[in-house]
Design a protein around this motif. Structure first.
Motif, PDB file in Angstrom:
ATOM      1  N   TRP A 195       0.497  -0.654   0.038  1.00  7.93           N
ATOM      2  CA  TRP A 195       0.166  -0.155  -0.084  1.00  7.93           C
ATOM      3  C   TRP A 195       0.644   1.413   0.010  1.00  7.93           C
ATOM      4  O   TRP A 195       0.715   2.303  -0.670  1.00  7.93           O
ATOM      5  CB  TRP A 195      -0.970   0.083   1.699  1.00  7.93           C
ATOM      6  CG  TRP A 195      -1.544   1.508   1.484  1.00  7.93           C
ATOM      7  CD1 TRP A 195      -2.598   2.059   0.939  1.00  7.93           C
ATOM      8  CD2 TRP A 195      -1.360   1.879   2.608  1.00  7.93           C
ATOM      9  NE1 TRP A 195      -2.865   3.334   1.256  1.00  7.93           N
ATOM     10  CE2 TRP A 195      -2.247   3.298   2.253  1.00  7.93           C
ATOM     11  CE3 TRP A 195      -1.065   2.197   3.908  1.00  7.93           C
ATOM     12  CZ2 TRP A 195      -1.976   4.225   3.133  1.00  7.93           C
ATOM     13  CZ3 TRP A 195      -0.797   3.164   4.829  1.00  7.93           C
ATOM     14  CH2 TRP A 195      -1.571   4.313   4.250  1.00  7.93           C
ATOM     15  N   LEU A 196       1.954   1.042   0.701  1.00  6.35           N
ATOM     16  CA  LEU A 196       3.023   2.028   0.342  1.00  6.35           C
ATOM     17  C   LEU A 196       3.082   2.677  -0.324  1.00  6.35           C
ATOM     18  O   LEU A 196       3.690   3.651  -0.721  1.00  6.35           O
ATOM     19  CB  LEU A 196       3.723   2.219   1.660  1.00  6.35           C
ATOM     20  CG  LEU A 196       3.255   2.174   3.751  1.00  6.35           C
ATOM     21  CD1 LEU A 196       4.460   1.786   4.630  1.00  6.35           C
ATOM     22  CD2 LEU A 196       2.781   3.931   4.195  1.00  6.35           C
ATOM     23  N   LEU A 197       3.982   1.600  -0.865  1.00  7.66           N
ATOM     24  CA  LEU A 197       4.904   1.829  -2.515  1.00  7.66           C
ATOM     25  C   LEU A 197       4.134   2.042  -3.429  1.00  7.66           C
ATOM     26  O   LEU A 197       4.727   2.855  -4.574  1.00  7.66           O
ATOM     27  CB  LEU A 197       5.970   0.646  -2.497  1.00  7.66           C
ATOM     28  CG  LEU A 197       6.365  -0.212  -1.251  1.00  7.66           C
ATOM     29  CD1 LEU A 197       6.682  -0.995  -2.225  1.00  7.66           C
ATOM     30  CD2 LEU A 197       7.813   1.087  -1.715  1.00  7.66           C
ATOM     31  N   LYS A 200       0.962   6.813  -4.429  1.00  8.56           N
ATOM     32  CA  LYS A 200       1.499   8.020  -4.612  1.00  8.56           C
ATOM     33  C   LYS A 200       1.534   9.641  -3.882  1.00  8.56           C
ATOM     34  O   LYS A 200       2.006  11.153  -3.749  1.00  8.56           O
ATOM     35  CB  LYS A 200       2.036   8.078  -6.284  1.00  8.56           C
ATOM     36  CG  LYS A 200       2.096   6.515  -7.482  1.00  8.56           C
ATOM     37  CD  LYS A 200       3.392   6.581  -6.325  1.00  8.56           C
ATOM     38  CE  LYS A 200       4.045   5.133  -7.113  1.00  8.56           C
ATOM     39  NZ  LYS A 200       5.626   4.022  -6.992  1.00  8.56           N
ATOM     40  N   ASN A 201       0.563   9.422  -3.260  1.00 12.81           N
ATOM     41  CA  ASN A 201      -0.395  10.644  -2.378  1.00 12.81           C
ATOM     42  C   ASN A 201       0.630  10.816  -1.486  1.00 12.81           C
ATOM     43  O   ASN A 201       0.616  11.771  -0.547  1.00 12.81           O
ATOM     44  CB  ASN A 201      -1.361  10.672  -2.563  1.00 12.81           C
ATOM     45  CG  ASN A 201      -2.210  10.260  -3.865  1.00 12.81           C
ATOM     46  OD1 ASN A 201      -2.022  11.101  -5.227  1.00 12.81           O
ATOM     47  ND2 ASN A 201      -2.973   9.420  -3.787  1.00 12.81           N
ATOM     48  N   LEU A 202       1.522   9.712  -1.099  1.00  9.58           N
ATOM     49  CA  LEU A 202       2.103  10.401   0.797  1.00  9.58           C
ATOM     50  C   LEU A 202       2.901  10.414   0.396  1.00  9.58           C
ATOM     51  O   LEU A 202       3.882  10.683  -0.843  1.00  9.58           O
ATOM     52  CB  LEU A 202       2.035   8.863   1.227  1.00  9.58           C
ATOM     53  CG  LEU A 202       0.923   7.414   1.305  1.00  9.58           C
ATOM     54  CD1 LEU A 202       1.246   6.946   2.004  1.00  9.58           C
ATOM     55  CD2 LEU A 202      -0.408   8.736   2.524  1.00  9.58           C
ATOM     56  N   GLN A 203       3.329  11.657   1.528  1.00  7.01           N
ATOM     57  CA  GLN A 203       4.635  12.391   1.593  1.00  7.01           C
ATOM     58  C   GLN A 203       5.937  11.491   1.395  1.00  7.01           C
ATOM     59  O   GLN A 203       6.133  10.281   2.764  1.00  7.01           O
ATOM     60  CB  GLN A 203       4.811  13.083   2.751  1.00  7.01           C
ATOM     61  CG  GLN A 203       3.757  14.049   2.653  1.00  7.01           C
ATOM     62  CD  GLN A 203       3.651  15.154   3.353  1.00  7.01           C
ATOM     63  OE1 GLN A 203       2.470  14.365   4.207  1.00  7.01           O
ATOM     64  NE2 GLN A 203       3.807  15.545   4.137  1.00  7.01           N
ATOM     65  N   PRO A 204       6.718  11.652   0.245  1.00  2.00           N
ATOM     66  CA  PRO A 204       8.323  10.380   0.519  1.00  2.00           C
ATOM     67  C   PRO A 204       8.941  10.523   2.202  1.00  2.00           C
ATOM     68  O   PRO A 204       9.472   8.806   1.685  1.00  2.00           O
ATOM     69  CB  PRO A 204       8.820  10.987  -0.590  1.00  2.00           C
ATOM     70  CG  PRO A 204       8.151  11.484  -1.165  1.00  2.00           C
ATOM     71  CD  PRO A 204       7.379  12.475  -0.167  1.00  2.00           C
ATOM     72  N   PHE A 308      -4.505  10.308   1.123  1.00  2.00           N
ATOM     73  CA  PHE A 308      -3.590  11.613   1.300  1.00  2.00           C
ATOM     74  C   PHE A 308      -3.635  11.331   2.847  1.00  2.00           C
ATOM     75  O   PHE A 308      -4.578  11.322   3.859  1.00  2.00           O
ATOM     76  CB  PHE A 308      -4.318  12.619   0.723  1.00  2.00           C
ATOM     77  CG  PHE A 308      -4.348  13.239  -0.853  1.00  2.00           C
ATOM     78  CD1 PHE A 308      -2.951  13.482  -1.155  1.00  2.00           C
ATOM     79  CD2 PHE A 308      -5.080  12.564  -1.251  1.00  2.00           C
ATOM     80  CE1 PHE A 308      -3.266  14.229  -2.631  1.00  2.00           C
ATOM     81  CE2 PHE A 308      -5.006  12.548  -3.067  1.00  2.00           C
ATOM     82  CZ  PHE A 308      -4.433  12.795  -3.448  1.00  2.00           C
ATOM     83  N   ILE A 309      -2.650  11.368   3.021  1.00  2.00           N
ATOM     84  CA  ILE A 309      -2.624  12.023   5.328  1.00  2.00           C
ATOM     85  C   ILE A 309      -1.287  12.948   4.723  1.00  2.00           C
ATOM     86  O   ILE A 309      -0.383  13.201   5.547  1.00  2.00           O
ATOM     87  CB  ILE A 309      -1.986  10.285   5.757  1.00  2.00           C
ATOM     88  CG1 ILE A 309      -2.969   9.046   4.723  1.00  2.00           C
ATOM     89  CG2 ILE A 309      -2.058  10.922   7.161  1.00  2.00           C
ATOM     90  CD1 ILE A 309      -1.546   7.783   5.610  1.00  2.00           C
ATOM     91  N   PRO A 310      -1.963  14.210   5.217  1.00  2.00           N
ATOM     92  CA  PRO A 310      -1.300  15.372   4.834  1.00  2.00           C
ATOM     93  C   PRO A 310      -0.572  15.755   6.646  1.00  2.00           C
ATOM     94  O   PRO A 310      -1.391  15.648   7.149  1.00  2.00           O
ATOM     95  CB  PRO A 310      -2.189  16.775   5.146  1.00  2.00           C
ATOM     96  CG  PRO A 310      -2.890  15.807   3.697  1.00  2.00           C
ATOM     97  CD  PRO A 310      -2.910  14.959   4.397  1.00  2.00           C
TER      98      PRO A 310
END
Length: 546
Positions: A195-197, A200-204, A308-310
């Protein structure tokens, strides 16, 4: 938004990482025409609540009800525009939490295990989580709670905290055996990594941080507690036990949203799963939102994970970490007693990047930004334009004549500014969006100065027509950031409706016609004086310089 603990006043750190970024984004989405629902609640269960309620000699139900009401008032006064603000102790959330557990239990993701729990002989009870303080086993930070470290962000299991002592009486606890329930977090390592990989919306930088935890090896998670205040575990063999607060609180996002939809006759589960979902958080709860929360949703298989998880960094006050115990903090209510809500919204939006960098609130810098940017730049252009039209044209917008090169340059900037700001806010780059607005206002000030409308009233007509439309643009562009001031400006422009319901893209159109009458201008912003800042600094303890 991450839920606010119902055990004390809201402080500026909460606002900076979570509630203000979420509100700016939500307001922008509304103006853009999106169907957006801003969901919030108080986090009502867990040992922090029970400890504080016991100290005050009241039952936890009364305690959380009091803080839910106070928090709603504080959020309202800051302009945080929730569509629904509820509570995790609600009937709806309790039922959904128990449903989650039952599904995970049925699927074999829950098991029992005997654990040794700290027990205070002096107080005569088990001491989970916030009842025990000690030293972090990972980074060595002292005075930490027994379930997580505020310094390094790691979470740990009962018994791992070093040099433990009872948070109530200070005694060193003994150990007693207790049967607990565990969630097979380790089972979801591969699914979480995938899921993490793929997202693409998650902050690197956050994603890489979490991936390193997964690759180190996830351990199963103790989800039960031996206390009276919490969601009861729905098994006969679990009588007297409740869920750990981090098992139930994030389900409150879903249960609160379902309540909102249900009250409108909408299928809540379908609406949740067909929506684009944002969870706004601070970096202190990354572990929970990137591991526990998605693993539980993956296990149940009924509700989609966040898109997204800002995530934003810690909040410093004058270069030092917030500390309620040292009284090194500023509560939201104390701030609002002395300054307008929009000043805080403007300043925090200006200094908070979309990253893990810590944010430093400095009273002197606050004064400079408000006086030099909000007042001397934005406020100056607005008041010059409106007061000139009021004084020299009887409040009537003059008719544009011919357009020279400088006029056309301003027209072009008006036509592109909404698009440029939207591009940044859409990416959650809120400080960059605000910078584009201040640069636009700065250009407008220069334009006004170069046009010198006081020299020739006839020649000035085109300039004033363009400037008043630029002021209208600013009202809409600033609404997500400083909504109270934007609405007062809208009323001064004598425009129909409210600024909160305008079309974002119309900020790049010339909607104020010639001969439109404005209302009498009133100065929007008052200067922050040296004396104001001196008083705030005097409230802080002297230990700050050591």
């Amino acid at each position: 938004t991450a839920l606010i603990y119902a055990n004390g006043e809201i402080h500026l750190g909460h606002i900076t990482s979570t509630y203000l970024p979420a509100d700016i984004f939500v307001r922008f989405c509304r103006l853009r025409g999106d169907e957006v629902i801003h969901v919030g609640a108080t986090d009502d269960f867990g040992t922090p609540i029970l400890v504080e309620a016991e100290r005050k000699g009241i039952n936890p139900e009364e305690f959380v009800a009091y803080w839910n009401k106070i928090d709603q008032k504080d959020f309202d006064d800051l302009g945080i525009s929730f569509d629904i603000f509820y509570k995790t102790s609600s009937k709806e959330n309790i039922e959904l939490v128990q449903h989650f557990f039952e599904r995970l239990h049925e699927k074999g993701y829950i098991y029992k295990q005997a654990v040794w729990q700290p027990y205070c002989e002096n107080c005569g009870k088990f001491l989970p989580d916030r009842y025990v303080r000690g030293t972090c086993p990972y980074c060595g930070a002292t005075d930490q709670y027994s379930d997580s470290c505020e310094n390094c962000g790691r979470t740990f299991q009962p018994g791992e905290i070093l040099e433990p002592h009872c948070a109530i009486c200070g005694a060193k606890p003994t150990s007693r055996e207790s049967e607990h329930f565990f969630f097979k977090l380790s089972h979801f390592s591969n699914a979480l990594e995938k899921w993490l990989l793929e997202n693409k919306n998650l902050q690197p930088e956050v994603k890489n941080y979490v991936l390193s935890w997964i690759r180190e090896g996830l351990r199963d998670w103790d989800i039960s507690r031996d206390i009276t205040w919490g969601v009861p575990i729905p098994l006969e063999e679990a009588k007297g036990k409740v869920f750990y607060v981090w098992f139930d609180n994030h389900i409150g996002y879903i249960s609160t949203a379902l309540k909102y939809f249900g009250e409108r006759g909408v299928d809540g589960k379908e609406a949740w799963n067909s929506s684009k979902i944002y969870h706004f958080i601070g970096k202190d709860i990354v572990y929970h939102h990137y591991l526990f929360l998605p693993a539980m949703r993956l296990g149940v298989g009924e509700f989609k994970l966040p898109d997204f998880i800002p995530t934003r960094g810690y909040f410093l006050l004058e270069g030092q970490k917030f500390s309620k115990s040292r009284k090194w903090y500023v509560s939201l209510r104390d701030y609002l007693k002395n300054f307008p809500a929009d000043y805080l919204r403007y300043y925090l939006a200006a200094i908070t990047p979309y990253s893990q960098l810590d944010v430093n609130f400095d009273w002197e810098d606050f004064q400079k930004k408000i006086n030099n940017e909000l007042i001397a730049n934005i406020g100056n252009f607005i008041h010059r334009t409106l007061s000139f039209i009021w004084s020299n044209y009887n409040g009537e917008v003059p008719e544009a004549k011919t357009f020279d090169e400088l006029d056309r340059e301003l027209k072009e900037k008006v036509k592109t500014v909404a698009r440029d700001v939207a591009k940044e806010i859409s990416k959650n780059e809120l400080s960059r969006g605000l910078r584009i607005i201040t640069e636009f206002s700065d250009f407008c000030n220069q334009y006004f100065q170069q046009k010198q409308p006081w020299v020739d009233k006839e020649e000035a007509k085109t300039a004033l027509y363009l400037c008043v439309n630029a002021v209208r643009s600013l009202a809409i562009l600033l609404e997500p950031y400083i909504p109270f001031s934007a609405e007062r400006l809208w009323q001064q422009l004598n425009l129909k409706g409210t600024v909160h319901e305008q079309d974002w893209n119309s900020a790049s159109e010339f909607r104020i016609p010639s001969h439109h009458r404005i209302n009498k201008p009133v100065i929007l912003f008052k200067k922050v004086e040296d004396e104001d800042i001196r008083k705030e600094r005097e409230k802080l303890p002297k230990l700050s310089t050591s």
